[in-house]
Every structure is written in C-alpha cells, then in structure tokens.
Design a protein around this motif. Sequence first.
Motif, PDB file in Angstrom:
ATOM      1  N   ALA A 144      38.245  14.959  14.710  1.00  0.00           N
ATOM      2  CA  ALA A 144      39.375  14.060  15.229  1.00  0.00           C
ATOM      3  C   ALA A 144      40.598  14.588  14.520  1.00  0.00           C
ATOM      4  CB  ALA A 144      39.061  12.673  15.422  1.00  0.00           C
ATOM      5  N   LEU A 145      40.683  14.645  13.241  1.00  0.00           N
ATOM      6  CA  LEU A 145      41.948  15.128  12.526  1.00  0.00           C
ATOM      7  C   LEU A 145      42.413  16.579  12.530  1.00  0.00           C
ATOM      8  CD1 LEU A 145      41.045  12.899   9.183  1.00  0.00           C
ATOM      9  CD2 LEU A 145      42.836  12.336  11.216  1.00  0.00           C
ATOM     10  N   ILE A 146      41.252  17.427  12.690  1.00  0.00           N
ATOM     11  CA  ILE A 146      41.631  18.932  12.979  1.00  0.00           C
ATOM     12  C   ILE A 146      42.033  19.012  14.297  1.00  0.00           C
ATOM     13  CG2 ILE A 146      40.320  20.881  13.540  1.00  0.00           C
ATOM     14  CD1 ILE A 146      38.359  20.310  11.430  1.00  0.00           C
ATOM     15  N   THR A 147      41.621  18.021  15.589  1.00  0.00           N
ATOM     16  CA  THR A 147      42.242  18.423  16.590  1.00  0.00           C
ATOM     17  C   THR A 147      43.558  17.834  16.643  1.00  0.00           C
ATOM     18  OG1 THR A 147      39.900  18.005  17.838  1.00  0.00           O
ATOM     19  CG2 THR A 147      41.697  17.831  19.138  1.00  0.00           C
ATOM     20  N   GLN A 148      43.933  16.842  15.884  1.00  0.00           N
ATOM     21  CA  GLN A 148      45.379  16.436  15.980  1.00  0.00           C
ATOM     22  C   GLN A 148      46.290  17.117  15.056  1.00  0.00           C
ATOM     23  OE1 GLN A 148      45.177  12.106  14.731  1.00  0.00           O
ATOM     24  NE2 GLN A 148      43.291  11.903  15.696  1.00  0.00           N
ATOM     25  N   GLN A 153      43.928  19.953   3.704  1.00  0.00           N
ATOM     26  CA  GLN A 153      44.607  19.218   2.446  1.00  0.00           C
ATOM     27  C   GLN A 153      44.904  17.843   2.917  1.00  0.00           C
ATOM     28  OE1 GLN A 153      44.580  20.328  -1.004  1.00  0.00           O
ATOM     29  NE2 GLN A 153      44.712  17.885  -0.903  1.00  0.00           N
ATOM     30  N   GLU A 154      45.410  17.926   4.185  1.00  0.00           N
ATOM     31  CA  GLU A 154      45.910  16.686   4.581  1.00  0.00           C
ATOM     32  C   GLU A 154      44.787  15.590   4.994  1.00  0.00           C
ATOM     33  OE1 GLU A 154      50.030  17.440   6.807  1.00  0.00           O
ATOM     34  OE2 GLU A 154      48.601  17.794   7.811  1.00  0.00           O
ATOM     35  N   ILE A 155      43.733  16.470   5.554  1.00  0.00           N
ATOM     36  CA  ILE A 155      42.701  15.741   5.694  1.00  0.00           C
ATOM     37  C   ILE A 155      41.840  15.132   4.591  1.00  0.00           C
ATOM     38  CG2 ILE A 155      40.247  15.789   6.930  1.00  0.00           C
ATOM     39  CD1 ILE A 155      41.343  18.146   9.028  1.00  0.00           C
TER      40      ILE A 155
END
Length: 210
Positions: A144-148, A153-155
């Motif tokens: 989900a975070l990759i798609t966003q 590093q942020e993830i």
Amino acid sequence: MADQPIRLAIVTRQEVVARGLTAMLSDYPDRVIVTVIPSVRSKAAGVDVVLYDSIGLHNDDGGDLEHLIRNTEAKVLFYSRDMRPDLRARALAMGVHAWVSMSCHAVDLVEAVELTAAGESLPDQEERLGQDVGLSPREVEILALITQGLSNQEIADRLFLTVNTLKSHIRSTYKKIGAVSRPQAVAWGMQHGFAPPDSTDAAGSWLVGS
C-alpha cells in the motif's frame, strides 16, 4: 444491546464527517453516547470505543492510530472509505479491532460500535485485499505504501523496520504478485485496490463529543 450506552469518541480530520456522524448517532442516545477525547494523544479515559476515520491514516504516518491502539484502553473501530481497501488492510495489520464502511446505515453503525465494545467480531470482516496471492498483513501494508509512492526509507521509518528487513518483505511481495520492478508493483497495486494518495489534505483532527 449493552446494559449501558457505549461511550464513543470520533476521531476525524473532516468537519463534515464529524458533524454527520454525531447527527446520525444522536438518534440512539440510549445505546451510544458521543464523548470527547481532549487530544489524540490522550489516554482516552472513559471511552469504550474510538471510531477512527480512515482519512487520518491516509494523511499521515499512522502515528495517531498507533497510539490509540497501543496506548489506550479503548477499542478502535476503523471507519473505512469503500474506495480505499488498502487503508483498511493497513489498519487491520496495525491492530484495529474491526472496520465499518462509511456507507453503512446509522443502525448498522450503532451495532458495530456495540459489538466492538463487547470485543466481538463483526460480520463480513474478512479482508480479501491481496489474499488471492497470499500476501501477509505486513506485505499488504508495505505494498500500500509503495503504491502511494513512498521510498524504501520512508516506509521503513513509518513501519519501524530496518531497510534490510523491509527489502526482504519487498522481495517476498514482488514474488507473490509477479513483479520485478517498482513500477510493476505500483501498477499491480492500483489494479487490485491499492490506491495512490489523492489531493485531499487537512490539518488537525476533530475529536468529537456531545
């Protein structure tokens, strides 16, 4: 129905949602009392259930939701936008008790609050996002975070993982969805219900009470 009205706090970043939910629930004063949390970082004293609007998880790193789950006695019910099943999956992976759709009727919302307060499961709570390819809750959250559009590093910072541990999860995720690159993973995510962020943004939270 509980013997006493459930003490409910609503946490949302949108005034229209706060006012709408308060009005809906005002028809059931014998079952639900909307109360006040002084701040998101409070101990939620005297609150049985927190109804947490998914917009909060969309707009920040999930720290407020994590605090409510880990550091308060209240059970957290996730108020889910139907077009963002990825946020629902992330919330479940973080440990919310259950979720309820924003499209539900008032009586269904009240019943969901009562079941949550009692620690009981809600019907139709199976989260299917990513299950067809065997993604774990953590892999769903990462995808989900990759798609966003977040960087590794942020993830890693958001999920309190080392970059090496994150990369291991990413490799496993890519294998399950048949992706060999980040653009392919993003494309797969968007095709399977993982939405990128929109332009909606708002500062602060509405912590609603009677």
